[in-house]
Design a protein around this motif. Structure first.
Motif, PDB file in Angstrom:
ATOM      1  N   THR A  24       0.803  -1.221   0.000  1.00  0.00           N
ATOM      2  CA  THR A  24       0.000   0.000   0.000  1.00  0.00           C
ATOM      3  C   THR A  24       0.834   1.268   0.000  1.00  0.00           C
ATOM      4  O   THR A  24       0.299   2.346  -0.207  1.00  0.00           O
ATOM      5  N   LYS A  25       2.144   1.153   0.280  1.00  0.00           N
ATOM      6  CA  LYS A  25       2.944   2.383   0.363  1.00  0.00           C
ATOM      7  C   LYS A  25       4.418   2.114   0.117  1.00  0.00           C
ATOM      8  O   LYS A  25       4.861   0.975   0.098  1.00  0.00           O
ATOM      9  N   ARG A  26       5.154   3.209  -0.032  1.00  0.00           N
ATOM     10  CA  ARG A  26       6.618   3.191  -0.105  1.00  0.00           C
ATOM     11  C   ARG A  26       7.142   3.990   1.081  1.00  0.00           C
ATOM     12  O   ARG A  26       6.493   4.921   1.541  1.00  0.00           O
ATOM     13  N   ASP A  27       8.332   3.634   1.548  1.00  0.00           N
ATOM     14  CA  ASP A  27       8.930   4.393   2.637  1.00  0.00           C
ATOM     15  C   ASP A  27       9.768   5.542   2.068  1.00  0.00           C
ATOM     16  O   ASP A  27       9.808   5.750   0.858  1.00  0.00           O
ATOM     17  N   HIS A  28      10.436   6.288   2.939  1.00  0.00           N
ATOM     18  CA  HIS A  28      11.190   7.453   2.470  1.00  0.00           C
ATOM     19  C   HIS A  28      12.437   7.070   1.683  1.00  0.00           C
ATOM     20  O   HIS A  28      13.069   7.930   1.089  1.00  0.00           O
ATOM     21  N   TRP A  29      12.796   5.769   1.650  1.00  0.00           N
ATOM     22  CA  TRP A  29      13.901   5.310   0.796  1.00  0.00           C
ATOM     23  C   TRP A  29      13.363   4.749  -0.520  1.00  0.00           C
ATOM     24  O   TRP A  29      14.079   4.101  -1.258  1.00  0.00           O
ATOM     25  N   LYS A  30      12.064   4.931  -0.760  1.00  0.00           N
ATOM     26  CA  LYS A  30      11.383   4.473  -1.981  1.00  0.00           C
ATOM     27  C   LYS A  30      11.199   2.955  -2.047  1.00  0.00           C
ATOM     28  O   LYS A  30      10.877   2.410  -3.087  1.00  0.00           O
ATOM     29  N   ARG A  31      11.430   2.257  -0.912  1.00  0.00           N
ATOM     30  CA  ARG A  31      11.183   0.817  -0.887  1.00  0.00           C
ATOM     31  C   ARG A  31       9.680   0.576  -0.788  1.00  0.00           C
ATOM     32  O   ARG A  31       8.963   1.312  -0.098  1.00  0.00           O
ATOM     33  N   ILE A  32       9.210  -0.474  -1.440  1.00  0.00           N
ATOM     34  CA  ILE A  32       7.830  -0.913  -1.289  1.00  0.00           C
ATOM     35  C   ILE A  32       7.713  -1.587   0.076  1.00  0.00           C
ATOM     36  O   ILE A  32       8.544  -2.409   0.441  1.00  0.00           O
ATOM     37  N   ILE A  33       6.669  -1.224   0.826  1.00  0.00           N
ATOM     38  CA  ILE A  33       6.392  -1.864   2.106  1.00  0.00           C
ATOM     39  C   ILE A  33       5.211  -2.801   1.870  1.00  0.00           C
ATOM     40  O   ILE A  33       4.119  -2.347   1.542  1.00  0.00           O
ATOM     41  N   GLY A  34       5.449  -4.097   1.993  1.00  0.00           N
ATOM     42  CA  GLY A  34       4.364  -5.025   1.706  1.00  0.00           C
ATOM     43  C   GLY A  34       4.616  -6.426   2.218  1.00  0.00           C
ATOM     44  O   GLY A  34       5.688  -6.741   2.737  1.00  0.00           O
ATOM     45  N   SER A  35       3.604  -7.257   2.056  1.00  0.00           N
ATOM     46  CA  SER A  35       3.751  -8.672   2.406  1.00  0.00           C
ATOM     47  C   SER A  35       4.249  -9.408   1.167  1.00  0.00           C
ATOM     48  O   SER A  35       3.852  -9.108   0.046  1.00  0.00           O
ATOM     49  N   VAL A  36       5.141 -10.361   1.397  1.00  0.00           N
ATOM     50  CA  VAL A  36       5.783 -11.113   0.322  1.00  0.00           C
ATOM     51  C   VAL A  36       5.301 -12.554   0.400  1.00  0.00           C
ATOM     52  O   VAL A  36       5.495 -13.224   1.423  1.00  0.00           O
ATOM     53  N   TRP A  37       4.692 -13.021  -0.678  1.00  0.00           N
ATOM     54  CA  TRP A  37       4.134 -14.372  -0.729  1.00  0.00           C
ATOM     55  C   TRP A  37       4.868 -15.191  -1.783  1.00  0.00           C
ATOM     56  O   TRP A  37       5.043 -14.740  -2.910  1.00  0.00           O
ATOM     57  N   VAL A  38       5.298 -16.404  -1.386  1.00  0.00           N
ATOM     58  CA  VAL A  38       6.040 -17.299  -2.274  1.00  0.00           C
ATOM     59  C   VAL A  38       5.507 -18.726  -2.134  1.00  0.00           C
ATOM     60  O   VAL A  38       4.737 -19.028  -1.215  1.00  0.00           O
ATOM     61  N   ASP A  39       5.966 -19.612  -3.036  1.00  0.00           N
ATOM     62  CA  ASP A  39       5.671 -21.043  -2.899  1.00  0.00           C
ATOM     63  C   ASP A  39       6.433 -21.576  -1.691  1.00  0.00           C
ATOM     64  O   ASP A  39       7.628 -21.299  -1.551  1.00  0.00           O
ATOM     65  N   PRO A  40       5.790 -22.366  -0.838  1.00  0.00           N
ATOM     66  CA  PRO A  40       6.537 -22.989   0.258  1.00  0.00           C
ATOM     67  C   PRO A  40       7.516 -24.032  -0.299  1.00  0.00           C
ATOM     68  O   PRO A  40       7.236 -24.676  -1.305  1.00  0.00           O
ATOM     69  N   ALA A  41       8.651 -24.202   0.370  1.00  0.00           N
ATOM     70  CA  ALA A  41       9.680 -25.149  -0.078  1.00  0.00           C
ATOM     71  C   ALA A  41       9.138 -26.569  -0.148  1.00  0.00           C
ATOM     72  O   ALA A  41       9.509 -27.337  -1.034  1.00  0.00           O
ATOM     73  N   ASP A  42       8.246 -26.927   0.778  1.00  0.00           N
ATOM     74  CA  ASP A  42       7.726 -28.294   0.809  1.00  0.00           C
ATOM     75  C   ASP A  42       6.533 -28.514  -0.119  1.00  0.00           C
ATOM     76  O   ASP A  42       5.991 -29.608  -0.185  1.00  0.00           O
ATOM     77  N   CYS A  43       6.147 -27.489  -0.858  1.00  0.00           N
ATOM     78  CA  CYS A  43       5.029 -27.627  -1.794  1.00  0.00           C
ATOM     79  C   CYS A  43       5.220 -26.654  -2.954  1.00  0.00           C
ATOM     80  O   CYS A  43       4.494 -25.664  -3.080  1.00  0.00           O
TER      81      CYS A  43
END
Length: 168
Positions: free
Chosen positions: A81-100
């Motif tokens: 929903t936002k970026r910080d003052h260093w222009k980084r995206i602030i968010g949740s990161v979703w990936v495939d689990p290693a076991d699936c």
């Protein structure tokens, strides 16, 4: 003037969010990574809701390695929903689990960092998290602490926000 005010209100609304698909090409520390988008742009991503030990801090390198094991080289979905003052995206990161590996992006990397005792839930910014995520993160930290895993093995772990202020 009213249109500008409305646009600013809409842009700052936590209910509005964006989704980014990218490939994780770098892990700076336990709560920051770099992604490459389909159009070959690099984006720095700061995991929302956690604060990991700094790299020179106790458990800092282990936290970075854990996030790398979870996400490096994988395609990720970022909800933000936002970026910080260093222009980084602030968010949740979703990936495939290693076991699936074929299950889709069902693993929340920030929540996994907390469950493994590799980060603190960043209560200072809890209001920026969706309520369900906030409760899940609080729970994961409490469970990791109760099990004495990761940084919680230390009898008095120093939160990174204190460590950065020189309380080393």
């Amino acid at each position: 003037m009213h249109r500008i005010t409305l646009a600013l209100l809409l842009l700052s609304s936590p209910a509005l969010s964006a989704t980014l698909e990218c490939r994780v090409i770098g892990v700076a520390d336990g709560d920051t990574l770099t992604c490459l988008t389909a159009d070959k742009r690099q984006e720095r991503i700061r995991l929302r809701g956690i604060d990991a030990p700094e790299r020179k801090q106790s458990f800092g390198e282990r936290s970075r390695q854990n996030l790398s094991n979870l996400a490096y080289g994988k395609t990720a979905t970022i909800h933000w929903t936002k970026r910080d003052h260093w222009k980084r995206i602030i968010g949740s990161v979703w990936v495939d689990p290693a076991d699936c590996p074929g299950c889709g992006h069902t693993l929340d990397a920030g929540r996994a960092q907390l469950a493994n005792g590799m980060a603190w839930w960043y209560e200072r910014y809890a209001k920026e998290q969706p309520q369900e995520e906030r409760h899940a993160y609080e729970f994961e930290q409490a469970e990791a602490r109760a099990r004495s895993v990761g940084l919680w093995r230390d009898p008095q772990p120093i939160p990174p926000w204190d460590w950065r202020r020189g309380k080393r």
